[in-house]
Scaffold this motif. Structure first.
Motif, mmCIF file in Angstrom:
data_model
loop_
_atom_site.group_PDB
_atom_site.id
_atom_site.type_symbol
_atom_site.label_atom_id
_atom_site.label_comp_id
_atom_site.label_asym_id
_atom_site.label_seq_id
_atom_site.Cartn_x
_atom_site.Cartn_y
_atom_site.Cartn_z
ATOM 1 N N GLN A 82 0.623 -1.234 -0.048
ATOM 2 C CA GLN A 82 -0.039 0.084 0.069
ATOM 3 C C GLN A 82 0.931 1.239 0.089
ATOM 4 O OE1 GLN A 82 1.238 -1.900 3.010
ATOM 5 N NE2 GLN A 82 -1.042 -2.362 2.773
ATOM 6 N N PRO A 83 0.603 2.277 -0.559
ATOM 7 C CA PRO A 83 1.213 3.513 -0.730
ATOM 8 C C PRO A 83 1.483 3.871 1.064
ATOM 9 C CG PRO A 83 -1.027 3.955 -1.295
ATOM 10 C CD PRO A 83 -1.007 2.530 -1.091
ATOM 11 N N LEU A 84 2.545 4.898 1.088
ATOM 12 C CA LEU A 84 2.903 5.501 2.305
ATOM 13 C C LEU A 84 1.905 6.606 2.656
ATOM 14 C CD1 LEU A 84 5.020 5.756 4.767
ATOM 15 C CD2 LEU A 84 6.229 7.045 3.118
ATOM 16 N N THR A 85 1.745 7.450 1.519
ATOM 17 C CA THR A 85 0.851 8.613 1.967
ATOM 18 C C THR A 85 0.451 9.224 0.518
ATOM 19 O OG1 THR A 85 0.506 10.837 3.243
ATOM 20 C CG2 THR A 85 2.407 10.320 2.025
ATOM 21 N N ARG A 86 -0.327 10.236 0.425
ATOM 22 C CA ARG A 86 -0.419 11.004 -0.717
ATOM 23 C C ARG A 86 0.038 12.496 -0.739
ATOM 24 N NH1 ARG A 86 -3.975 9.242 -4.853
ATOM 25 N NH2 ARG A 86 -4.891 7.607 -4.390
ATOM 26 N N VAL A 87 0.309 13.194 -1.880
ATOM 27 C CA VAL A 87 1.027 14.586 -1.390
ATOM 28 C C VAL A 87 -0.222 15.184 -0.947
ATOM 29 C CG1 VAL A 87 2.119 16.502 -2.740
ATOM 30 C CG2 VAL A 87 2.486 14.337 -3.323
ATOM 31 N N LYS A 88 -0.174 15.989 0.049
ATOM 32 C CA LYS A 88 -1.109 16.874 0.557
ATOM 33 C C LYS A 88 -0.729 18.141 0.182
ATOM 34 C CE LYS A 88 -0.613 13.900 4.782
ATOM 35 N NZ LYS A 88 -0.571 13.236 5.902
ATOM 36 N N PRO A 89 -2.076 18.803 0.246
ATOM 37 C CA PRO A 89 -2.237 20.171 -0.346
ATOM 38 C C PRO A 89 -1.237 21.207 0.271
ATOM 39 C CG PRO A 89 -4.384 19.656 0.101
ATOM 40 C CD PRO A 89 -3.582 18.318 0.622
ATOM 41 N N GLU A 90 -0.863 21.083 1.639
ATOM 42 C CA GLU A 90 0.057 21.986 2.603
ATOM 43 C C GLU A 90 1.151 21.538 1.987
ATOM 44 O OE1 GLU A 90 -1.463 18.650 5.303
ATOM 45 O OE2 GLU A 90 -2.511 19.890 3.922
ATOM 46 N N TRP A 91 1.750 20.680 1.461
ATOM 47 C CA TRP A 91 3.046 20.158 1.322
ATOM 48 C C TRP A 91 3.324 20.565 -0.009
ATOM 49 C CZ3 TRP A 91 3.356 14.140 2.471
ATOM 50 C CH2 TRP A 91 3.236 13.805 3.787
ATOM 51 N N VAL A 92 2.596 21.182 -0.847
ATOM 52 C CA VAL A 92 3.008 21.636 -2.149
ATOM 53 C C VAL A 92 3.342 23.231 -2.278
ATOM 54 C CG1 VAL A 92 1.871 22.249 -4.337
ATOM 55 C CG2 VAL A 92 1.069 20.141 -3.100
ATOM 56 N N ASP A 93 4.353 23.472 -3.110
ATOM 57 C CA ASP A 93 5.055 24.787 -2.929
ATOM 58 C C ASP A 93 4.271 25.660 -4.095
ATOM 59 O OD1 ASP A 93 6.202 23.921 -5.232
ATOM 60 O OD2 ASP A 93 8.120 23.646 -4.489
ATOM 61 N N GLY A 94 5.111 26.905 -4.497
ATOM 62 C CA GLY A 94 4.518 27.668 -5.184
ATOM 63 C C GLY A 94 4.392 27.220 -6.773
ATOM 64 N N TYR A 95 5.501 26.152 -7.088
ATOM 65 C CA TYR A 95 5.380 25.594 -8.526
ATOM 66 C C TYR A 95 4.620 24.454 -8.454
ATOM 67 C CZ TYR A 95 9.797 28.269 -8.825
ATOM 68 O OH TYR A 95 10.678 29.187 -8.815
ATOM 69 N N ARG A 96 3.673 24.243 -7.601
ATOM 70 C CA ARG A 96 2.644 23.333 -7.506
ATOM 71 C C ARG A 96 3.105 21.622 -7.323
ATOM 72 N NH1 ARG A 96 -0.984 23.907 -11.951
ATOM 73 N NH2 ARG A 96 -2.494 22.609 -10.956
ATOM 74 N N HIS A 97 4.285 21.644 -6.779
ATOM 75 C CA HIS A 97 4.795 20.063 -6.535
ATOM 76 C C HIS A 97 5.573 20.298 -5.158
ATOM 77 C CE1 HIS A 97 9.103 21.943 -8.621
ATOM 78 N NE2 HIS A 97 8.926 21.838 -7.207
ATOM 79 N N LEU A 98 5.573 18.961 -4.860
ATOM 80 C CA LEU A 98 6.002 18.549 -3.709
ATOM 81 C C LEU A 98 7.223 19.328 -3.044
ATOM 82 C CD1 LEU A 98 5.660 16.685 -1.093
ATOM 83 C CD2 LEU A 98 6.879 14.964 -2.345
ATOM 84 N N ASN A 99 7.068 20.246 -2.140
ATOM 85 C CA ASN A 99 8.156 21.029 -1.529
ATOM 86 C C ASN A 99 9.260 20.226 -1.003
ATOM 87 O OD1 ASN A 99 9.482 22.233 1.110
ATOM 88 N ND2 ASN A 99 8.763 23.899 -0.214
ATOM 89 N N MET A 100 10.559 20.703 -1.438
ATOM 90 C CA MET A 100 11.796 19.913 -1.012
ATOM 91 C C MET A 100 11.753 19.270 0.299
ATOM 92 S SD MET A 100 14.703 22.556 -1.523
ATOM 93 C CE MET A 100 15.907 22.344 -0.180
ATOM 94 N N GLY A 101 11.166 20.232 1.417
ATOM 95 C CA GLY A 101 11.335 19.650 2.813
ATOM 96 C C GLY A 101 10.302 18.434 3.104
ATOM 97 N N TYR A 102 9.364 18.323 2.439
ATOM 98 C CA TYR A 102 8.377 17.320 2.582
ATOM 99 C C TYR A 102 8.623 15.972 1.932
ATOM 100 C CZ TYR A 102 5.386 20.546 4.817
ATOM 101 O OH TYR A 102 4.785 21.439 5.693
ATOM 102 N N TYR A 103 9.804 16.188 1.062
ATOM 103 C CA TYR A 103 10.238 14.822 0.780
ATOM 104 C C TYR A 103 10.940 14.155 1.901
ATOM 105 C CZ TYR A 103 10.222 15.411 -4.392
ATOM 106 O OH TYR A 103 9.680 15.578 -5.628
ATOM 107 N N LEU A 104 11.804 15.158 2.770
ATOM 108 C CA LEU A 104 12.470 14.465 3.965
ATOM 109 C C LEU A 104 11.227 14.142 5.018
ATOM 110 C CD1 LEU A 104 15.352 16.763 4.471
ATOM 111 C CD2 LEU A 104 15.496 14.463 3.687
ATOM 112 N N VAL A 105 10.361 14.861 5.245
ATOM 113 C CA VAL A 105 8.984 14.499 5.980
ATOM 114 C C VAL A 105 8.549 13.062 5.393
ATOM 115 C CG1 VAL A 105 6.876 14.872 6.477
ATOM 116 C CG2 VAL A 105 8.510 16.657 6.779
#
Length: 165
Positions: free
Chosen positions: A21-44
């Motif tokens: 099963q997946p670990l999680t989904r990309v959450k809206p609050e994890w997305v940056d101004g470019y509309r992709h996963l913010n680099m810090g949330y990769y580490l999270v």
């Protein structure tokens, strides 16, 4: 730290720990101004993967309750492809190497449904006495368990020992 000890058990294929099963989904609050996963949330996300992996290596709550734990000493992370809001994140892990005090792990993040790799993360962990806050050897049985889990696959960036120069 929330170890996922009552979660699903991974399958181990060629030394790689994989979940169904997946670990999680990309959450809206994890997305940056470019509309992709913010680099810090990769580490999270990778930290959540570590919490999912640790109990299966004997590094979960029982180790912490014995007064020992793991600290990350060095990490390397690459970004191969964008993850955008709502995408399902899959993650798998491989123990590359272990010695008396150290553990080298590689995690891979991928699109759960399509399978393509989004990122890779190598981490050098240390066994730490949580009372003295000092590096200490793994308990013998745990050291043997980590050594038997190690695949010997060469790391891309890190090494089990640090170079001196």
């Amino acid at each position: 730290m929330t170890f996922i000890e009552d979660g699903p058990v991974p399958e181990v294929e060629n030394g790689i720990f994989r979940w169904r099963q997946p670990l999680t989904r990309v959450k809206p609050e994890w997305v940056d101004g470019y509309r992709h996963l913010n680099m810090g949330y990769y580490l999270v996300t990778y930290d959540a993967q570590t919490d999912r992996l640790w109990p299966h290596l004997g590094l979960g709550t029982a180790l912490r309750e014995s007064g020992l734990g793991t600290f990350a000493a060095e990490a390397w992370l690459d970004y191969q492809r964008e993850m955008t809001e709502g995408m399902p994140i899959g993650a798998e892990s491989e123990v590359l190497a272990a010695d008396e005090k150290r553990l080298l792990v590689r995690h891979r993040m991928f699109h759960w449904e399509e399978g393509w790799t989004a990122s890779a993360h190598e981490v050098l962990y240390l066994c730490v006495d949580l009372h003295r806050r000092r590096v200490t050897p793994w308990p013998e049985a745990l050291r043997q368990r980590l050594a038997s889990a190690a695949t010997g696959t060469p790391p891309q960036r890190l090494a089990l020992t640090r170079g001196r120069g």
